[in-house]
Design an enzyme around this catalytic site. Structure first.
Site, PDB file in Angstrom:
ATOM      1  CB  ALA A 405      -0.920   0.008   1.214  1.00 28.11           C
ATOM      2  CB  CYS A 406       2.498   3.375  -2.106  1.00 27.07           C
ATOM      3  SG  CYS A 406       1.913   3.494  -3.800  1.00 27.07           S
ATOM      4  CG  ASP A 407       0.113   9.314  -0.998  1.00 26.61           C
ATOM      5  OD1 ASP A 407      -0.717   9.120  -0.096  1.00 26.61           O
ATOM      6  OD2 ASP A 407       0.370  10.425  -1.463  1.00 26.61           O
TER       7      ASP A 407
END
Length: 612
Positions: A405-407
């Site tokens: 999960a990233c921005d």
């Protein structure tokens, strides 16, 4: 106490800004392909200024700008709040906004104001309205009337919001858009737009840039690009690869240790791949380098401004290839891009070079230095918030899915997921490894979430019951090996999780008498290089190699890191008995010889005699 409260408040504010930016990014990023399609059609077929002017194809430009792009933003915003029902309601509501604020106000499509900011407000608002209605009537609808209520609720609420958008919201959004546009124009006309980089460059490293870039730069940039100029400098402020390239070049020439060795490959990923996150850990190693990126960013933007350089659509990712593709066909614009990026790189490189050459500190490895910098930046948080949770292997027992999960759910998280997916496959584990935007992360059972340290707190909010691992860098983390090891170890844990079973690999040996070694298969002897015992493994390798040479034996002898061993029975790993369980948990096919001491042992003479 007051200091702790202040730090906690600052941390909460940072997370709130990250959440806001991530929500905006989650509306824009899935639709970037549509923006690029519009930009390419404009660049190629605009009549009469395109590369290959075509009046009929160019007729797509206006409707796409006025209708398609805002409605896509709105649809995605509504979907984020309330899935399909929110998305459909958002589309209906936004049509009233588009007609009332753009087409009706200005007459023709060519003169209509694209309601990008309005759509990013109306979409989530419409999704929220229908969600509130659904919560209100939940459990109160008589059996058989569900479809009737569901369909008419969307129709009625959508109609009301469309009328509200036409008469009330559209004028307000027009006014806000004009104020923002006039403010940006004021900065551009006075060559003050480079000052934005003082905010943007630090924000990139702290994952706070999306609120600025996706919320303001992209919508206003598209509005500017759809005007007479046909381009906007705003599309270059954040994607400019020059500042990051300068940092990486300086590390490649004047860095130390792992940072110096890894910088050349990072340059390719950053400059050609457009994954800017790759250079963030290099700044976190030495935070003063942020001055170099600010200076480089200001220099690049000032150059773009003076040379009147701009792009026709947002480049994504921020690759030099994407930037060239989104340029107008003017040779002067291409030259301006090259000059701006080059000067930004040069300024960033020179400042970084001075800082690194004056650095007298002991060589640090990139990952540990990044972790230290993250801890400094996040003082006041717990260790679990800045590094991976300390977990026992048994806690991995329910994991059946891994999510990065990233921005924005793109770029580095996709590459990190690809790296770990390959390791999972090689380890023979049947697990799904995917990537998403952190705003779409859900608290699912059997979930292992991998995030960057800066996003660990938000991951805990979105998936509080998931097993969470925070890393310094998606593209270069030793934690992946630990994840694989723990996932393999879980198969050796008994149902009551009280102890580890002693599972004996079929071909492994662990006695000094060599009775179970298969010498005819051995082509290479391996000593495992450990960070704290490099000298021991090197001396043992040299000792055995001398004995083999004296006996005129051709078997190879190497010293490698534990994660770099090929799991085949032609490899014989010689380890201490204290390291035996770690090696056995990772590998099932290699042959293993355990000794009390790598240097002071009598087993080597017998081994040499048996080897081919």
């Amino acid at each position: 106490m007051e200091n702790s409260a202040t730090k906690s408040s600052q941390k909460t504010l940072r997370v709130k800004v990250q959440n806001f930016g991530s929500f905006l990014s989650s509306m824009v990023m899935p639709n970037i392909g549509a923006f690029i399609a519009w930009g390419l059609i404009t660049a190629i077929f605009l009549y009469p200024k395109g590369w290959f002017p075509n009046e009929k194809i160019a007729s797509l430009i206006g409707p796409m700008k006025v209708y398609l792009l805002p409605m896509l933003l709105s649809y995605t915003g509504g979907q984020l709040v309330d899935d399909t029902r929110g998305a459909v309601t958002a589309i209906i509501a936004t049509m009233g906004l588009i007609i009332g604020g753009g087409v009706a106000a200005n007459g023709a499509l060519d003169n209509a104001t694209p309601m990008f900011i309005g759509a990013m407000v109306m979409g989530p608002f419409a999704g929220w309205c229908i969600k509130k209605f659904d919560n209100l009537v939940d459990g109160k609808i008589k059996s058989g009337f569900e479809m009737l209520v569901n369909n008419f609720s969307i129709g009625i609420i959508g109609m009301i919001l469309a009328i509200l958008g036409f008469y009330a919201i559209a004028p307000v959004m027009n006014a806000i858009t004009n104020v923002l546009k006039d403010g940006i124009d004021w900065l551009i006309n006075r060559n003050l737009i480079p000052l934005m980089n003082i905010i943007i460059e630090p924000a990139k490293v702290l994952f706070l840039n999306n609120a600025i870039n996706q919320g303001i730069m992209t919508p206003i940039g598209i509005q500017q690009a759809s005007g007479a100029a046909g381009k906007s400098i705003l599309f270059l402020l954040e994607p400019d690869p020059g500042p990051g390239l300068g940092i990486l070049l300086a590390y490649a020439l004047f860095g130390k240790g792992e940072a110096k060795a890894s910088a050349p490959s990072a340059i390719i990923i950053h400059f050609l791949g457009g994954i800017h996150e790759i250079y963030f850990p290099y700044i976190l190693m030495k935070p003063i380098l942020i001055l170099a990126t600010i200076a480089g960013g200001v220099t690049g933007t000032l150059t773009f401004s003076l040379l009147h350089v701009g792009l026709q659509a947002p480049p994504s990712p921020g690759s030099i290839i994407s930037i060239f593709m989104m340029s107008t066909k003017s040779p002067a614009n291409y030259i301006g891009i090259v000059i701006g990026v080059t000067l930004a790189t040069l300024v960033s490189f020179l400042i970084s070079a001075v800082i690194l050459k004056r650095d007298k500190s002991v060589t640090q490895d990139l990952t540990s230095a990044s972790a230290a910098m993250n801890q400094m930046k996040n003082q006041g948080t717990t260790n679990d918030e800045i590094s991976e949770d300390a977990v026992e292997p048994g806690e991995y027992k329910d994991v059946d899915k891994i999510i990065f999960a990233c921005d924005a759910g793109m770029g580095s998280s996709a590459m990190g997921a690809s790296l770990l997916r390959d390791k999972v496959k090689k380890a023979g584990l049947n697990l799904s490894v995917t990537n998403v935007a952190i705003s779409k992360l859900k608290d699912e059972p059997g979930l292992l979430v991998v995030t960057q340290n800066e996003l660990a707190e938000r991951a805990a909010e979105k998936a509080p019951h998931a097993l969470r691992i925070a890393v310094d860098n998606f593209l270069n983390s030793p934690k992946y090996e630990e994840i694989i090891m723990n996932l393999k170890l879980r198969d050796q844990v008994e149902p009551d999780n009280s102890k580890v079973q002693k599972v004996e690999p079929q071909v492994n040996a662990e006695v000094e008498d060599l009775s179970t070694i298969k010498p005819d298969k051995i082509k290479q002897v391996i000593f495992i290089r450990h960070d704290q015992h490099v000298g021991t493994s090197t001396m043992a390798r040299s000792l055995l190699k001398d004995k083999l040479n004296a006996a005129d034996k051709k078997t190879g002898v190497v010293s490698v890191a534990i994660q770099d061993i090929d799991d085949v029975d032609s490899n014989l790993a010689i380890v201490t008995k204290t390291a035996l369980s770690n090696v056995k948990s990772r590998y099932s096919n290699i042959q293993i010889l355990a000794v009390d001491d790598l240097i002071n042992t009598n087993v080597y003479d017998d081994l040499v005699e048996k080897l081919q």
